[in-house]
Design an enzyme around this catalytic site. Structure first.
Site, PDB file in Angstrom:
ATOM      1  N   ALA A 250      73.740  -9.580  47.912  1.00  0.00           N
ATOM      2  CA  ALA A 250      74.121  -8.954  49.175  1.00  0.00           C
ATOM      3  C   ALA A 250      75.483  -8.299  49.014  1.00  0.00           C
ATOM      4  O   ALA A 250      76.063  -8.305  47.925  1.00  0.00           O
ATOM      5  CB  ALA A 250      74.165 -10.011  50.266  1.00  0.00           C
ATOM      6  N   LYS A 251      75.962  -7.766  50.123  1.00  0.00           N
ATOM      7  CA  LYS A 251      77.271  -7.103  50.124  1.00  0.00           C
ATOM      8  C   LYS A 251      78.335  -7.985  49.456  1.00  0.00           C
ATOM      9  O   LYS A 251      79.172  -7.510  48.722  1.00  0.00           O
ATOM     10  CB  LYS A 251      77.701  -6.807  51.561  1.00  0.00           C
ATOM     11  CG  LYS A 251      76.901  -5.694  52.193  1.00  0.00           C
ATOM     12  CD  LYS A 251      77.785  -4.473  52.496  1.00  0.00           C
ATOM     13  CE  LYS A 251      76.980  -3.200  52.644  1.00  0.00           C
ATOM     14  NZ  LYS A 251      76.093  -3.234  53.812  1.00  0.00           N
ATOM     15  N   ARG A 252      78.233  -9.300  49.742  1.00  0.00           N
ATOM     16  CA  ARG A 252      79.219 -10.246  49.220  1.00  0.00           C
ATOM     17  C   ARG A 252      79.318 -10.169  47.689  1.00  0.00           C
ATOM     18  O   ARG A 252      80.395 -10.259  47.112  1.00  0.00           O
ATOM     19  CB  ARG A 252      78.788 -11.655  49.634  1.00  0.00           C
ATOM     20  CG  ARG A 252      79.788 -12.748  49.439  1.00  0.00           C
ATOM     21  CD  ARG A 252      79.390 -13.937  50.301  1.00  0.00           C
ATOM     22  NE  ARG A 252      78.093 -14.481  49.901  1.00  0.00           N
ATOM     23  CZ  ARG A 252      77.906 -15.209  48.806  1.00  0.00           C
ATOM     24  NH1 ARG A 252      78.908 -15.458  47.990  1.00  0.00           N
ATOM     25  NH2 ARG A 252      76.716 -15.693  48.519  1.00  0.00           N
ATOM     26  N   HIS A 253      78.169 -10.011  47.033  1.00  0.00           N
ATOM     27  CA  HIS A 253      78.183  -9.895  45.574  1.00  0.00           C
ATOM     28  C   HIS A 253      78.294  -8.431  45.164  1.00  0.00           C
ATOM     29  O   HIS A 253      78.508  -8.122  44.020  1.00  0.00           O
ATOM     30  CB  HIS A 253      76.878 -10.438  44.972  1.00  0.00           C
ATOM     31  CG  HIS A 253      76.499 -11.799  45.454  1.00  0.00           C
ATOM     32  ND1 HIS A 253      75.608 -12.005  46.464  1.00  0.00           N
ATOM     33  CD2 HIS A 253      76.920 -13.018  45.046  1.00  0.00           C
ATOM     34  CE1 HIS A 253      75.469 -13.309  46.676  1.00  0.00           C
ATOM     35  NE2 HIS A 253      76.252 -13.939  45.836  1.00  0.00           N
ATOM     36  N   GLY A 254      78.099  -7.585  46.173  1.00  0.00           N
ATOM     37  CA  GLY A 254      77.942  -6.156  45.921  1.00  0.00           C
ATOM     38  C   GLY A 254      79.039  -5.550  45.082  1.00  0.00           C
ATOM     39  O   GLY A 254      78.776  -4.757  44.185  1.00  0.00           O
TER      40      GLY A 254
END
Ligand code: GLU
Length: 320
Positions: A250-254
């Site tokens: 997700a954005k968090r890992h993005g």
């Protein structure tokens, strides 16, 4: 002639999950002599950014993928950008409305949110709508219309859908699966489901390959194909890509796993393709490989059904 497509939404950068989907869609076509279409799904204009669309195309080319038709390559179904295709969606909307397949929905955001806790289940687009506005009387509709602009929902048919997914196998969606969904928002924006069906049909797409998160959109789209009298494509839903911690990418890992970040870190495209191919069971050994070398012998049968995980080993390979 087989025709596949990759249809990114330019509201974020490509990450490894999207790149994996693009690679598999491309391999599926290129290994069978099919044509590849790139379509920018920027129908939600407030969320889409033209510079991201440009970057997505640049990242795909960098990976070694190409397309026969797309925003930058004219073809018989121009434009390949959803923001330029609104008339087609409006036509389909008008047909569905005239055929009695749609109804106005006056539910407020708060009402919809409270439905989230009700026991109707959750689909990928949010809580399953229980059909509150489906049977409003004409008088009630008139009264509600005075106070609020409605969205429009498609009334799911009373029958279920059987279909064969090229990766997930036989599927059955029971009647009403996912609930009645929005085809036009109150602000006038056409919903993803309708736009994607109109486009895939108009562009002669025979094979839709996309991420597993859209599997539960398929019965909705099959219902739209049926209502519009259009032939449905073959669907293939490829497994979710999970981060090493088992969470959905997700954005968090993005930022770590965006192609932009990998490019900035000096990672070679063959390394990214090799990691994605390894992740999807296309090669046995983690090694750099150019995309074009994967077309020989490619088959969707190699692709696992279960989610795949970006292990620390793969992460190290990508940034070494
Ligand atoms: N535009 C959608 C997305 O980026 C994909 C649509 C599709 O492949 O059907 O999630």
């Amino acid at each position: 002639m087989k025709r596949g497509r990759f249809a990114p939404t330019p509201s974020g950068q490509l990450h490894l999950g999207n790149a994996r989907t693009a690679l598999l869609a491309w391999l599926d076509m290129r290994s069978q002599g099919g044509q590849m279409v790139l379509r920018m799904e920027d129908i939600d204009k407030p969320r889409s950014r033209p510079e991201l669309a440009a970057q997505i195309m640049d990242d795909l080319r960098w990976l070694g993928l190409d397309w026969d038709e797309g925003p930058d390559v004219a073809g018989p179904y121009v434009p390949y950008v959803q923001s330029g295709r609104e008339e087609l969606y409006e036509d389909a909307f008008a047909r569905l409305l005239a055929d009695g397949r749609l109804y106005p929905c006056y539910c407020s955001r708060a009402e919809l949110l409270s439905m989230a806790s009700a026991p109707h289940g959750i689909a990928s687009e949010g809580p399953v709508y229980p059909g509150t506005c489906r049977s409003l009387s004409a008088a009630e509709r008139e009264r509600r219309a005075a106070a609020k602009k409605p969205s429009y929902r498609f009334a799911m048919p009373a029958h279920g859908f059987h279909y064969n997914d090229a990766v997930c196998g036989r599927q059955y969606a029971p009647p009403g699966a996912g609930g009645d969904f929005v085809v036009r928002r109150a602000d006038g924006i056409i919903g993803y489901q309708l736009a994607v069906v109109v486009d895939d049909a108009a562009m002669g797409i025979t094979d839709v390959l996309r991420g597993h998160d859209l599997l539960d959109s398929t019965p909705r789209q099959l219902a739209l194909y049926e209502a519009l009298g259009l032939p449905a494509p073959r669907f293939a839903h490829v497994p979710l890509v999970l981060a090493a911690d088992g969470e959905r990418l997700a954005k968090r890992h993005g930022s770590a796993f965006s192609l932009a970040a990998l490019r900035a870190a000096g990672t070679a495209p063959e390394r990214v393709v090799g990691a994605l191919a390894f992740l999807c069971g296309l090669i046995d050994k983690l090694q750099p490989v150019p995309a074009r070398e994967l077309t020989a012998g490619f088959t969707l049968a190699l692709v696992p059904r279960e989610p795949v995980r970006l292990t620390n080993e793969i992460a190290r390979f990508l940034i070494s």
